[in-house]
Design a protein around this motif. Structure first.
Motif, PDB file in Angstrom:
ATOM      1  N   MET A 190       0.854  -1.194   0.000  1.00 33.60           N
ATOM      2  CA  MET A 190       0.000   0.000   0.000  1.00 33.60           C
ATOM      3  C   MET A 190       0.889   1.242   0.000  1.00 33.60           C
ATOM      4  O   MET A 190       1.702   1.437   0.889  1.00 33.60           O
ATOM      5  N   ASN A 191       0.770   2.088  -1.040  1.00 33.45           N
ATOM      6  CA  ASN A 191       1.528   3.337  -1.019  1.00 33.45           C
ATOM      7  C   ASN A 191       0.641   4.571  -1.153  1.00 33.45           C
ATOM      8  O   ASN A 191       1.127   5.688  -1.167  1.00 33.45           O
ATOM      9  N   THR A 192      -0.666   4.367  -1.263  1.00 36.52           N
ATOM     10  CA  THR A 192      -1.622   5.476  -1.301  1.00 36.52           C
ATOM     11  C   THR A 192      -2.859   5.093  -0.497  1.00 36.52           C
ATOM     12  O   THR A 192      -3.298   3.944  -0.540  1.00 36.52           O
ATOM     13  N   ILE A 193      -3.393   6.065   0.237  1.00 41.83           N
ATOM     14  CA  ILE A 193      -4.630   5.820   0.979  1.00 41.83           C
ATOM     15  C   ILE A 193      -5.493   7.072   0.899  1.00 41.83           C
ATOM     16  O   ILE A 193      -4.981   8.201   0.944  1.00 41.83           O
ATOM     17  N   GLN A 194      -6.790   6.886   0.751  1.00 39.36           N
ATOM     18  CA  GLN A 194      -7.738   7.997   0.731  1.00 39.36           C
ATOM     19  C   GLN A 194      -8.719   7.817   1.884  1.00 39.36           C
ATOM     20  O   GLN A 194      -9.179   6.696   2.135  1.00 39.36           O
ATOM     21  N   MET A 195      -9.027   8.900   2.564  1.00 38.06           N
ATOM     22  CA  MET A 195      -9.886   8.832   3.745  1.00 38.06           C
ATOM     23  C   MET A 195     -10.836  10.026   3.798  1.00 38.06           C
ATOM     24  O   MET A 195     -10.595  11.054   3.162  1.00 38.06           O
ATOM     25  N   LYS A 196     -11.888   9.857   4.578  1.00 44.26           N
ATOM     26  CA  LYS A 196     -12.814  10.938   4.876  1.00 44.26           C
ATOM     27  C   LYS A 196     -12.582  11.360   6.335  1.00 44.26           C
ATOM     28  O   LYS A 196     -12.665  10.529   7.243  1.00 44.26           O
ATOM     29  N   ALA A 197     -12.294  12.623   6.535  1.00 40.68           N
ATOM     30  CA  ALA A 197     -12.062  13.157   7.879  1.00 40.68           C
ATOM     31  C   ALA A 197     -13.308  13.953   8.284  1.00 40.68           C
ATOM     32  O   ALA A 197     -13.556  15.044   7.763  1.00 40.68           O
ATOM     33  N   TYR A 198     -14.093  13.405   9.195  1.00 36.11           N
ATOM     34  CA  TYR A 198     -15.403  13.959   9.544  1.00 36.11           C
ATOM     35  C   TYR A 198     -15.313  15.046  10.624  1.00 36.11           C
ATOM     36  O   TYR A 198     -14.505  14.952  11.548  1.00 36.11           O
ATOM     37  N   GLY A 199     -16.190  16.032  10.507  1.00 33.10           N
ATOM     38  CA  GLY A 199     -16.279  17.088  11.503  1.00 33.10           C
ATOM     39  C   GLY A 199     -17.179  16.695  12.664  1.00 33.10           C
ATOM     40  O   GLY A 199     -17.777  15.615  12.677  1.00 33.10           O
ATOM     41  N   LYS A 200     -17.294  17.575  13.646  1.00 35.80           N
ATOM     42  CA  LYS A 200     -18.105  17.294  14.835  1.00 35.80           C
ATOM     43  C   LYS A 200     -18.871  18.536  15.263  1.00 35.80           C
ATOM     44  O   LYS A 200     -18.560  19.666  14.889  1.00 35.80           O
ATOM     45  N   VAL A 201     -19.885  18.295  16.075  1.00 37.67           N
ATOM     46  CA  VAL A 201     -20.553  19.369  16.830  1.00 37.67           C
ATOM     47  C   VAL A 201     -20.572  18.961  18.292  1.00 37.67           C
ATOM     48  O   VAL A 201     -20.403  17.793  18.629  1.00 37.67           O
ATOM     49  N   ASN A 202     -20.747  19.942  19.147  1.00 36.61           N
ATOM     50  CA  ASN A 202     -20.910  19.680  20.581  1.00 36.61           C
ATOM     51  C   ASN A 202     -22.388  19.729  20.914  1.00 36.61           C
ATOM     52  O   ASN A 202     -23.008  20.787  20.838  1.00 36.61           O
ATOM     53  N   LEU A 203     -22.975  18.591  21.281  1.00 32.82           N
ATOM     54  CA  LEU A 203     -24.392  18.575  21.652  1.00 32.82           C
ATOM     55  C   LEU A 203     -24.633  19.270  22.980  1.00 32.82           C
ATOM     56  O   LEU A 203     -25.707  19.809  23.233  1.00 32.82           O
ATOM     57  N   GLY A 204     -23.642  19.240  23.829  1.00 29.83           N
ATOM     58  CA  GLY A 204     -23.704  19.935  25.110  1.00 29.83           C
ATOM     59  C   GLY A 204     -22.293  20.287  25.530  1.00 29.83           C
ATOM     60  O   GLY A 204     -21.388  19.466  25.371  1.00 29.83           O
ATOM     61  N   LEU A 205     -22.068  21.506  26.019  1.00 32.73           N
ATOM     62  CA  LEU A 205     -20.727  21.915  26.428  1.00 32.73           C
ATOM     63  C   LEU A 205     -20.809  22.665  27.741  1.00 32.73           C
ATOM     64  O   LEU A 205     -21.382  23.752  27.810  1.00 32.73           O
ATOM     65  N   ASP A 206     -20.254  22.062  28.774  1.00 34.39           N
ATOM     66  CA  ASP A 206     -20.211  22.686  30.094  1.00 34.39           C
ATOM     67  C   ASP A 206     -18.763  22.863  30.519  1.00 34.39           C
ATOM     68  O   ASP A 206     -17.917  21.997  30.262  1.00 34.39           O
ATOM     69  N   VAL A 207     -18.458  23.978  31.134  1.00 33.89           N
ATOM     70  CA  VAL A 207     -17.142  24.231  31.703  1.00 33.89           C
ATOM     71  C   VAL A 207     -17.310  24.238  33.221  1.00 33.89           C
ATOM     72  O   VAL A 207     -18.079  25.035  33.764  1.00 33.89           O
ATOM     73  N   LEU A 208     -16.612  23.332  33.892  1.00 29.73           N
ATOM     74  CA  LEU A 208     -16.790  23.168  35.334  1.00 29.73           C
ATOM     75  C   LEU A 208     -15.960  24.143  36.137  1.00 29.73           C
ATOM     76  O   LEU A 208     -16.413  24.683  37.145  1.00 29.73           O
ATOM     77  N   ARG A 209     -14.708  24.341  35.717  1.00 31.38           N
ATOM     78  CA  ARG A 209     -13.832  25.245  36.472  1.00 31.38           C
ATOM     79  C   ARG A 209     -12.572  25.535  35.671  1.00 31.38           C
ATOM     80  O   ARG A 209     -12.254  24.825  34.715  1.00 31.38           O
ATOM     81  N   ARG A 210     -11.886  26.578  36.099  1.00 29.66           N
ATOM     82  CA  ARG A 210     -10.565  26.871  35.529  1.00 29.66           C
ATOM     83  C   ARG A 210      -9.517  26.316  36.474  1.00 29.66           C
ATOM     84  O   ARG A 210      -9.511  26.625  37.665  1.00 29.66           O
ATOM     85  N   ARG A 211      -8.623  25.507  35.960  1.00 28.09           N
ATOM     86  CA  ARG A 211      -7.609  24.874  36.785  1.00 28.09           C
ATOM     87  C   ARG A 211      -6.450  25.840  37.027  1.00 28.09           C
ATOM     88  O   ARG A 211      -6.306  26.864  36.361  1.00 28.09           O
ATOM     89  N   GLU A 212      -5.626  25.482  37.993  1.00 27.28           N
ATOM     90  CA  GLU A 212      -4.491  26.336  38.335  1.00 27.28           C
ATOM     91  C   GLU A 212      -3.499  26.452  37.186  1.00 27.28           C
ATOM     92  O   GLU A 212      -2.771  27.446  37.076  1.00 27.28           O
ATOM     93  N   ASP A 213      -3.431  25.433  36.322  1.00 24.23           N
ATOM     94  CA  ASP A 213      -2.500  25.484  35.195  1.00 24.23           C
ATOM     95  C   ASP A 213      -3.051  26.283  34.020  1.00 24.23           C
ATOM     96  O   ASP A 213      -2.411  26.385  32.962  1.00 24.23           O
ATOM     97  N   GLY A 214      -4.255  26.875  34.187  1.00 27.03           N
ATOM     98  CA  GLY A 214      -4.838  27.713  33.144  1.00 27.03           C
ATOM     99  C   GLY A 214      -5.801  26.992  32.226  1.00 27.03           C
ATOM    100  O   GLY A 214      -6.576  27.633  31.517  1.00 27.03           O
ATOM    101  N   TYR A 215      -5.745  25.659  32.232  1.00 27.72           N
ATOM    102  CA  TYR A 215      -6.688  24.884  31.418  1.00 27.72           C
ATOM    103  C   TYR A 215      -8.063  24.868  32.085  1.00 27.72           C
ATOM    104  O   TYR A 215      -8.189  25.044  33.307  1.00 27.72           O
ATOM    105  N   HIS A 216      -9.082  24.633  31.276  1.00 26.10           N
ATOM    106  CA  HIS A 216     -10.445  24.557  31.801  1.00 26.10           C
ATOM    107  C   HIS A 216     -10.919  23.106  31.815  1.00 26.10           C
ATOM    108  O   HIS A 216     -10.688  22.361  30.862  1.00 26.10           O
ATOM    109  N   GLU A 217     -11.566  22.744  32.900  1.00 31.55           N
ATOM    110  CA  GLU A 217     -12.129  21.401  33.016  1.00 31.55           C
ATOM    111  C   GLU A 217     -13.528  21.430  32.410  1.00 31.55           C
ATOM    112  O   GLU A 217     -14.365  22.256  32.763  1.00 31.55           O
TER     113      GLU A 217
END
Length: 292
Positions: free
Chosen positions: A1-28
């Motif tokens: 196999m030296n060639t491959i073709q693929m479909k890269a699918y997108g997404k949506v967020n059905l629900g998005l909640d942010v619980l808190r901001r962590r000390e390292d700056g990232y959000h949970e």
């Protein structure tokens, strides 16, 4: 196999909640992700010449290490000391910088494709472990389907598949900075949150209306005041029969859930013929976890 073709699918967020901001700056976070049948076409071809050659159908996209697909290929080629080079072609259809993981899903497809072409023998889990180094959404884009995402987005648990329906996706001609949205999120002022547990129960029961009733995205509290056209698109979708409509991720894409194709098509045509959004697609959920 030296060639491959693929479909890269997108997404949506059905629900998005942010619980808190962590000390390292990232959000949970705690959110439900859903793959949709809107995809980029990826072609990977092995070549004898050293290096990675990347091209896309959109001239403004980077074709070097600033593109996550390029970095995905380079990461595996360096780790496994792969000789020669690769040609990667990306035909973009997922709206860019839209909250639909368009870049992440391209990177995920390249990880999968390189693994296949060179028969590296990496499992899906091992690909996901490498994918998180490229971006928080990449492991999900490898897993795909209907998934509960927790932590900073790296803890993924498959849940019951989204019931059959029609999803209207509309991206207004604006750009939104994810960094800006999270930096300006005031959790103490958030009044409405998604019912993630209720959504999981509705998914298990195959209750589409129950899924729609539990949808909410706390990031709208930042993005909509800056870009009221997002709320206007939601209003069009709901007035034309959407069970619910919501912004995906940090935006600006809006999606609506329809149980009737004709209503979805009518809303699509209204938006396409108006000024709120030019990139408008009526698609269905994609629940196949096997890459192809």
């Amino acid at each position: 196999m030296n060639t491959i073709q693929m479909k890269a699918y997108g997404k949506v967020n059905l629900g998005l909640d942010v619980l808190r901001r962590r000390e390292d700056g990232y959000h949970e976070v705690r959110m439900i992700m859903q793959t949709v049948q809107l995809y980029d076409k990826i072609t990977i071809e092995e070549r004898h010449q050293e290096g990675i050659e990347l091209e896309t159908n959109l001239p403004f996209l980077p074709v070097n290490e600033n593109n996550i697909a390029y970095r995905a290929a380079r990461m595996l080629m360096e780790e496994f000391h792969i000789p020669g080079g690769l040609s990667i072609k990306i035909e973009k259809h997922i709206p860019v910088a839209a909250g639909m993981a368009g870049g992440s899903t391209d990177g995920a497809a390249v990880l999968y494709g390189v693994n296949q072409i060179y028969q590296l023998g990496l499992t899906k889990r091992q690909l996901m472990e490498r994918g998180v180094r490229l971006g928080a959404d990449v492991p999900y884009c490898i897993m795909r389907g209907t998934v509960l995402s927790e932590g900073i987005g790296e803890i993924l648990t498959p849940v019951a598949a989204m019931p059959d329906c029609h999803i209207l996706v509309a991206k207004p001609p604006i750009s939104v900075s994810t960094k800006y949205v999270y930096e300006h999120l005031r959790l103490d002022l958030v009044e409405r949150r998604p019912d993630i547990d209720g959504m999981i129960a509705a998914l298990k029961a195959g209750n589409l209306k129950g899924v729609a009733d539990t949808m909410e995205n706390v990031l709208e509290t930042v993005t909509i005041p800056e870009h009221p056209e997002i709320a206007a698109i939601k209003d069009v979708m709901r007035s034309e029969g959407a069970l619910n409509a919501m912004m995906s991720g940090s935006g600006p894409t809006v999606f609506g859930i329809f149980d009737d194709a004709e209503k979805g098509l009518r809303a699509r045509d209204i938006l396409r013929n108006g000024t709120l959004a030019k990139q408008v697609y009526l698609v269905k959920p994609f629940n196949t976890r096997i890459y192809r």
